[in-house]
Structure formats: structure tokens, C-alpha cells
Design an enzyme around this catalytic site. Structure first.
Site, short mmCIF file in Angstrom:
data_model
loop_
_atom_site.label_atom_id
_atom_site.label_comp_id
_atom_site.label_asym_id
_atom_site.label_seq_id
_atom_site.Cartn_x
_atom_site.Cartn_y
_atom_site.Cartn_z
N ARG A 26 1.94 1.90 -3.48
CA ARG A 26 0.85 2.47 -4.29
C ARG A 26 0.54 3.91 -3.90
NH1 ARG A 26 -3.96 -1.24 -3.81
NH2 ARG A 26 -4.95 0.34 -5.11
N CYS B 87 -4.41 4.12 20.32
CA CYS B 87 -4.75 3.05 21.27
C CYS B 87 -3.71 1.93 21.26
CB CYS B 87 -6.15 2.50 20.98
SG CYS B 87 -6.23 1.41 19.55
N HIS C 8 -15.22 1.63 -2.37
CA HIS C 8 -14.16 0.72 -1.91
C HIS C 8 -13.18 1.43 -0.98
CE1 HIS C 8 -14.81 -2.33 -5.45
NE2 HIS C 8 -15.72 -2.43 -4.51
N TYR D 179 0.83 -1.21 0.00
CA TYR D 179 0.00 0.00 0.00
C TYR D 179 0.87 1.26 0.00
CZ TYR D 179 -4.45 -2.23 -0.15
OH TYR D 179 -5.54 -2.93 -0.60
#
Ligand code: BJW
Ligand code: ZN
Length: 256
Positions: free
Chosen positions: A79, A157, A128, A76
Site C-alpha cells: 500500500r 532498541c 487513524h 502495508y
């Protein structure tokens, strides 16, 4: 130019007729990765597509992320880097022009690249997700990435977040998909299906739903797809060339 000019001309004639008969003709666009190809962003399928060199099941499923989040994030990040360096193209901007003339009601995009948003489009449903957004599966927090992550990002968190995109086997956001179904079934006279292979569900069934509600279906693609079977016109060619020609003629008709 290498396109089926007769199809383009004929589709324009039919729509012009429709616009003369009906006061407010509502257009909707469904877009896929082919609309961003002209910006230099690879598609998924086909000879230069991402799935040629990468296995979807290793990168775009929740199981893949559980198995190897580092690998998924590397892909990712790669990209995100490509997409960040690209700009919207003439097809994205043509749709903005159609929206400015109050002809195009909604854009339903399968793309996660933000190019419709960056081109200035309104009424955009990113079904998406968005590659620049992260989601924490522990606390639900959504965040925007301001730069390409070098390491998998960690939420406040303490949990590693994931890209806020829809992977295979995952359901689409209920609110967004319900809205999209509503638009396709009741607010669509002309559906423009641009640069999608039309094989990924549930969006693949949208042209069929629109058709069953009486919409005219116009497909813009480099080649025929499963949608071509029901499309009133398939306009073969690059969307960055064809969509602007189409939009200009339609806008001129509105002025007429
Ligand atoms: C040009 C051009 C130019 C080039 N000008 N044109 C059987 C088994 C298992 C699962 C399923 C099954 N049957 C159905 C399913 C469900 C599955 C699915 O549909 N699979 C099919 C592949 C069969 N769908 C899902 O899992 C979805 N969820 C769902 O259905 O939930 C319920 C359910 C769950 C489980 C089982 C059953 C039901 C979720 C789908 C999520 C898709 N995610 C991805 C990744 C997004 C994140 C990311 O980007 O990383 O979305 S996959 C990828 O495909 C991406 C795209 O949005 C999507 C569509 O691709 P697109 O945009 O059409 O690109 P291409 O490459 O396919 O086509 C490009 C086209 O452009 C081509 O036609 C070119 O010719 C054209 N082109 N240049 C014009 N210049
Ligand atoms: Zn969290």
C-alpha cells in the site's frame, strides 16, 4: 456530469443564506478513503475496495500483527508503494482553498495516506494515524519511513516496529480524539462529510454529534450511507468533481 445538481445548488443556497446572516460560519470536514479514490488509491469497502480481496481481521488488527507481522508488513509495504506514487486531487486542493479563505477550521481525516498534508492543508487531525510513520511498542519511538520497507523495520532498541495506524479493536489517540470531539461539538456550523461509508466508529458518530449541536450536515459520496439519514444534503457524485464546484461557489459568496 452525473450528480444531483439540485441538491448541490440547494445546499449552496442554504449556506449562502447562513453566511449572510452569521459573520463567521465555521466549516469542518470529515474525510474518508473516497476522497482519495480520484487519486487512484483504493477504498476499503465496495466492489473495488481492499476488503474485497483481503480480510481485515488478518491484516488490520493487533492480533493479526502478533500472529504474522511479516504478512501485515508485506500488505502495508504494497500500500505504501501505491500511495507514494499518487498525488492529491482536486477535492484535497479545494479544501485547501477553503482553509485559505479562513472558512474551513479543521479537517478530521480517517485516511492514513498523507494526501491532505501533501496538498498543503493545515489544522489536520489524522485520527487513524499515518502509513508513513512507524511506532515501536517497546520504547514508543515514532519514525518516518523514507522508502518502502522491504523487510519489517527494526527499532534502535531491537524490536520490530509496527505501522503507526489504528487497527480494529484499538483505541484512537486520546489527545487527537478529544480535540476532534471538541471541534465537532463546539466549533462546527457546517460539517462536510466526504467519501466515507460512515460505519467505522468512533468517527461514524461524529455527524450525529455535530447535528445534535445544530450543525448543517453536507455529505459528498457516490451513494447514500447511514449518515444520509441525518444529512441535510447528500450530494451524490465523485468528490473530486463535486467538492471543487461547491467550494468555488462558497468562496465567491465570501468575496460578495
Ligand atoms: C467516494 C468516491 C469518490 C468512493 N467520491 N465518494 C462491533 C464488534 C467489534 C468492534 C466494533 C463493533 N462495533 C464497533 C466496533 C469498533 C470498530 C468499528 O467501528 N467496527 C465497525 C466496522 C462496526 N472500531 C474500532 O475498532 C475503532 N476503535 C474503537 O472503536 O475503539 C474502542 C472499541 C474497541 C473495541 C470494541 C469496541 C470499541 C478503530 C477503528 C480503526 C479503523 N482502522 C482502519 C484501518 C486504518 C489503517 C489502514 O489504513 O491500514 O481505518 S479500517 C478502515 O475503515 C480505515 C478507514 O479509515 C476506515 C473507514 O473507512 P472509509 O474511509 O469510510 O472507507 P470505506 O471504504 O468504508 O468507504 C469509502 C466511501 O467512499 C464509500 O462510501 C464510497 O461510496 C465512497 N466513495 N469513491 C466520493 N470518488
Ligand atoms: Zn524501540
Amino acid at each position: 456530469m452525473t450528480f444531483e445538481k439540485s441538491n448541490l445548488d440547494n445546499s449552496i443556497k442554504i449556506i449562502q443564506n447562513l453566511m449572510r446572516k452569521k459573520k463567521a460560519v465555521k466549516f469542518v470536514a470529515i474525510t474518508g478513503s473516497g476522497i482519495s479514490k480520484g487519486s487512484g488509491i483504493p477504498t476499503f469497502r465496495g466492489k473495488d475496495g481492499l476488503w474485497k480481496n483481503y480480510n481485515a481481521m488478518d491484516l488490520a488488527t493487533p492480533q493479526a500483527f502478533k500472529r504474522n507481522p511479516q504478512l501485515v508488513w508485506e500488505w502495508y509495504a504494497w500500500r505504501i508503494d501505491i500511495i507514494s506514487s499518487k498525488k492529491p486531487n482536486s477535492a484535497h486542493y479545494a479544501l485547501v482553498d477553503l482553509q485559505k479563505k479562513n472558512l474551513l477550521n479543521y479537517i478530521i481525516t480517517q485516511n492514513v495516506d498523507s494526501l491532505h498534508f501533501r496538498s498543503g492543508s493545515k489544522n489536520l487531525l489524522e485520527v487513524h494515524g499515518n502509513i508513513f510513520r512507524t511506532r515501536c511498542e517497546n520504547c514508543g519511538k515514532l519514525s518516518l519511513l523514507t522508502e518502502t520497507p522491504k523487510e519489517p523495520p527494526i527499532c534502535d532498541c531491537g524490536t520490530m516496529v509496527r505501522p503507526d495506524v489504528v487497527w480494529f479493536g484499538e483505541t484512537l489517540d486520546q489527545k487527537i480524539i478529544t480535540k476532534a470531539y471538541e471541534i465537532i461539538s463546539s466549533e462546527c456550523d457546517v460539517l462536510l462529510v466526504i467519501g466515507t461509508s460512515g460505519i467505522v466508529y468512533p468517527i461514524a458518530e461524529f455527524p450525529f454529534i455535530a447535528k445534535s449541536h445544530g450543525a448543517l450536515i453536507l455529505e459528498f459520496n457516490l451513494e447514500k450511507t447511514p449518515i444520509s439519514r441525518i444529512a441535510d444534503f447528500t450530494i451524490i457524485g465523485k468528490s473530486e468533481e463535486m467538492v471543487p464546484i461547491f467550494v468555488e461557489k462558497i468562496i465567491n459568496e465570501k468575496a460578495y
